[in-house]
Scaffold this motif. Structure first.
Motif, PDB file in Angstrom:
ATOM      1  N   LEU A  61       0.979  -1.149  -0.114  1.00 51.79           N
ATOM      2  CA  LEU A  61      -0.195   0.213   0.255  1.00 51.79           C
ATOM      3  C   LEU A  61       0.776   1.742  -0.239  1.00 51.79           C
ATOM      4  N   ALA A  62       0.322   2.761  -0.809  1.00 53.08           N
ATOM      5  CA  ALA A  62       1.025   3.167  -0.724  1.00 53.08           C
ATOM      6  C   ALA A  62      -0.020   4.516  -0.852  1.00 53.08           C
ATOM      7  N   LEU A  63       0.635   5.751  -0.617  1.00 54.63           N
ATOM      8  CA  LEU A  63       0.044   7.110  -0.744  1.00 54.63           C
ATOM      9  C   LEU A  63       0.141   7.488  -2.269  1.00 54.63           C
ATOM     10  N   ALA A  64      -0.947   8.192  -3.032  1.00 53.57           N
ATOM     11  CA  ALA A  64      -0.650   7.813  -4.196  1.00 53.57           C
ATOM     12  C   ALA A  64      -0.050   9.791  -4.552  1.00 53.57           C
ATOM     13  N   ALA A  65       0.678   9.698  -5.419  1.00 52.16           N
ATOM     14  CA  ALA A  65       1.101  10.920  -6.056  1.00 52.16           C
ATOM     15  C   ALA A  65       1.243  11.339  -6.984  1.00 52.16           C
ATOM     16  N   PRO A  66       0.427  12.298  -7.751  1.00 53.08           N
ATOM     17  CA  PRO A  66       0.452  12.384  -9.067  1.00 53.08           C
ATOM     18  C   PRO A  66       1.828  11.936  -9.799  1.00 53.08           C
ATOM     19  N   ASP A  67       2.076  11.047 -10.617  1.00 56.09           N
ATOM     20  CA  ASP A  67       2.955  10.405 -11.698  1.00 56.09           C
ATOM     21  C   ASP A  67       3.723  10.746 -10.871  1.00 56.09           C
ATOM     22  N   GLN A  68       3.684   9.536 -10.055  1.00 55.46           N
ATOM     23  CA  GLN A  68       5.109   9.120  -9.509  1.00 55.46           C
ATOM     24  C   GLN A  68       4.570   7.601  -8.999  1.00 55.46           C
ATOM     25  N   PRO A  69       5.144   6.418  -9.490  1.00 55.74           N
ATOM     26  CA  PRO A  69       5.552   5.485 -10.059  1.00 55.74           C
ATOM     27  C   PRO A  69       5.877   5.376  -8.486  1.00 55.74           C
ATOM     28  N   VAL A  70       5.703   4.067  -7.860  1.00 55.48           N
ATOM     29  CA  VAL A  70       6.058   3.313  -6.839  1.00 55.48           C
ATOM     30  C   VAL A  70       7.665   2.107  -7.912  1.00 55.48           C
ATOM     31  N   VAL A  71       9.111   2.976  -7.041  1.00 53.14           N
ATOM     32  CA  VAL A  71       9.865   2.069  -7.060  1.00 53.14           C
ATOM     33  C   VAL A  71       9.724   0.895  -7.236  1.00 53.14           C
ATOM     34  N   VAL A  72      10.520  -0.390  -7.256  1.00 57.27           N
ATOM     35  CA  VAL A  72      10.097  -1.857  -7.040  1.00 57.27           C
ATOM     36  C   VAL A  72      11.715  -2.018  -7.296  1.00 57.27           C
ATOM     37  N   GLU A  73      12.430  -2.364  -6.674  1.00 59.80           N
ATOM     38  CA  GLU A  73      13.672  -3.118  -6.468  1.00 59.80           C
ATOM     39  C   GLU A  73      14.492  -4.414  -5.622  1.00 59.80           C
ATOM     40  N   LEU A  74      14.983  -5.194  -6.410  1.00 62.24           N
ATOM     41  CA  LEU A  74      16.031  -6.770  -5.846  1.00 62.24           C
ATOM     42  C   LEU A  74      16.976  -5.718  -4.962  1.00 62.24           C
ATOM     43  N   VAL A  75      17.380  -6.206  -4.108  1.00 60.96           N
ATOM     44  CA  VAL A  75      19.106  -5.395  -4.587  1.00 60.96           C
ATOM     45  C   VAL A  75      19.930  -6.739  -3.044  1.00 60.96           C
ATOM     46  N   ALA A  76      20.958  -7.175  -4.156  1.00 65.40           N
ATOM     47  CA  ALA A  76      21.773  -8.707  -3.641  1.00 65.40           C
ATOM     48  C   ALA A  76      22.083  -7.945  -2.679  1.00 65.40           C
ATOM     49  N   GLU A  77      23.596  -8.952  -1.769  1.00 64.07           N
ATOM     50  CA  GLU A  77      23.817  -9.312  -0.375  1.00 64.07           C
ATOM     51  C   GLU A  77      25.356  -8.218  -0.519  1.00 64.07           C
ATOM     52  N   ASP A  78      25.749  -7.954  -1.240  1.00 64.92           N
ATOM     53  CA  ASP A  78      26.494  -7.463  -1.940  1.00 64.92           C
ATOM     54  C   ASP A  78      26.145  -5.651  -2.407  1.00 64.92           C
ATOM     55  N   GLY A  79      24.661  -5.884  -2.819  1.00 65.76           N
ATOM     56  CA  GLY A  79      24.277  -4.482  -2.630  1.00 65.76           C
ATOM     57  C   GLY A  79      23.836  -4.109  -3.761  1.00 65.76           C
ATOM     58  N   SER A  80      24.317  -4.807  -5.129  1.00 71.99           N
ATOM     59  CA  SER A  80      23.989  -5.064  -6.273  1.00 71.99           C
ATOM     60  C   SER A  80      22.798  -4.326  -6.724  1.00 71.99           C
ATOM     61  N   MET A  81      21.726  -3.917  -7.838  1.00 69.01           N
ATOM     62  CA  MET A  81      21.264  -3.964  -8.444  1.00 69.01           C
ATOM     63  C   MET A  81      20.234  -5.867  -8.952  1.00 69.01           C
ATOM     64  N   ILE A  82      19.696  -6.483  -8.728  1.00 67.45           N
ATOM     65  CA  ILE A  82      19.134  -7.729  -8.999  1.00 67.45           C
ATOM     66  C   ILE A  82      17.916  -7.414 -10.076  1.00 67.45           C
ATOM     67  N   ALA A  83      16.933  -6.761  -9.341  1.00 67.44           N
ATOM     68  CA  ALA A  83      16.031  -6.265 -10.555  1.00 67.44           C
ATOM     69  C   ALA A  83      15.192  -4.860  -9.917  1.00 67.44           C
ATOM     70  N   GLN A  84      14.655  -4.592 -10.746  1.00 68.65           N
ATOM     71  CA  GLN A  84      13.842  -3.407 -10.550  1.00 68.65           C
ATOM     72  C   GLN A  84      12.369  -3.239 -11.575  1.00 68.65           C
ATOM     73  N   ALA A  85      11.994  -2.897 -11.427  1.00 71.44           N
ATOM     74  CA  ALA A  85       9.473  -2.645 -11.143  1.00 71.44           C
ATOM     75  C   ALA A  85       9.580  -1.573 -11.760  1.00 71.44           C
ATOM     76  N   LEU A  86       8.638  -0.785 -12.172  1.00 73.27           N
ATOM     77  CA  LEU A  86       7.666   0.378 -11.905  1.00 73.27           C
ATOM     78  C   LEU A  86       5.919  -0.136 -11.460  1.00 73.27           C
ATOM     79  N   ALA A  87       5.616   0.524 -10.367  1.00 76.28           N
ATOM     80  CA  ALA A  87       4.488   0.178 -10.241  1.00 76.28           C
ATOM     81  C   ALA A  87       3.440   1.213 -10.034  1.00 76.28           C
ATOM     82  N   ASP A  88       2.236   1.708 -10.451  1.00 75.15           N
ATOM     83  CA  ASP A  88       1.445   2.037 -10.052  1.00 75.15           C
ATOM     84  C   ASP A  88       0.669   1.825  -9.313  1.00 75.15           C
ATOM     85  N   VAL A  89       0.336   3.245  -8.024  1.00 74.29           N
ATOM     86  CA  VAL A  89      -0.338   3.341  -6.850  1.00 74.29           C
ATOM     87  C   VAL A  89      -2.044   3.265  -7.300  1.00 74.29           C
TER      88      VAL A  89
END
Length: 242
Positions: free
Chosen positions: A49-77
């Motif tokens: 759940l999130a508080l919706a803001a105009p033109d601001q999708p939620v950035v959804v990310e998966l961060v690996a054990e070493d801090g690197s980015m494994i996966a990323q997606a955008l989701a609308d509220v």
């Protein structure tokens, strides 16, 4: 000879009643599935759940054990601006089993900087059956009381205070950013929680120097001591004056 003393029951010391903490609103950006400490396989469906803001999708990310980015997606509220609503995104990953972090964030429409971030720890499984826990709707981890959103800050001094539940040694990092995202002031602050694992108040005054009035942002963050990065971040937009 010593003077005679009166006998009787001594008065008990006064009872110190702790000052009640102010009410803290619900978490601005909440991950509900998977919950903390879940064991997940690819693809992992992240929802919350999130508080919706105009033109601001939620950035959804998966961060690996070493801090690197494994996966990323955008989701609308799925809600009108200013209303709380659900979001959902699928994250696909490859590689071996490891500890990881799922994080969700909002970026500023003004300058692209982080305005809010929440996260949970998970374990990634290369194969097998996922073991999912469910997250609970909870109070905001870092609630900034002062300054209020839209406050005008002047005089070269900024006081930041609020209620927080930090993850390590009751310590947070407070920053003041100018309109370009440059850090004008930064300092650690201790949360005076009644006991470890409980929320408590924090307060700090930061000096700053500024040549001209401009937009600014006050950021309070909980920095990870495990997987590199930020565990939680809250912010308020302000107007800065010299």
């Amino acid at each position: 000879a010593l003077p005679p003393t009166e006998t009787g029951t001594p008065e008990p010391p006064p009872t110190l009643t702790p000052t009640p903490l102010p009410a803290v609103p619900d978490e601005f950006l909440q991950i509900l599935l998977p919950g903390a400490a879940s064991q997940v396989i690819s693809p992992v469906a992240v929802s919350g759940l999130a508080l919706a803001a105009p033109d601001q999708p939620v950035v959804v990310e998966l961060v690996a054990e070493d801090g690197s980015m494994i996966a990323q997606a955008l989701a609308d509220v799925q809600a009108e601006a200013g209303q709380r609503g659900p979001f959902r995104a699928d994250l696909r990953f490859t590689g071996g089993s490891q500890n990881a972090r799922i994080q969700v964030s909002f970026l500023s429409a003004r300058d692209g900087g982080l305005t809010h971030l929440a996260s949970i720890p998970v374990s990634l499984l290369e194969s097998g059956n996922p073991v999912l826990t469910a997250g609970q709707i909870r109070a905001e981890n870092i609630y900034i009381e002062l300054p209020a959103p839209g406050a005008v800050i002047s005089g070269g001094q900024l006081t930041v205070s609020g209620i927080a539940l930090p993850s390590f040694e009751n310590t947070l990092v407070v920053q003041l950013l100018d309109a370009a995202g440059t850090v004008l002031a930064t300092a650690p602050v201790i949360v005076t929680a009644p006991e470890l694992g409980q929320p408590g108040p924090f307060s700090i005054t930061l000096p700053y120097s500024l040549a001209a009035a401009q937009a600014g942002r006050v950021v309070v963050a909980d920095i990870s001591v495990g997987i590199p990065g930020i565990l939680h971040l809250s912010s308020v937009e302000v107007t800065l004056q010299p």
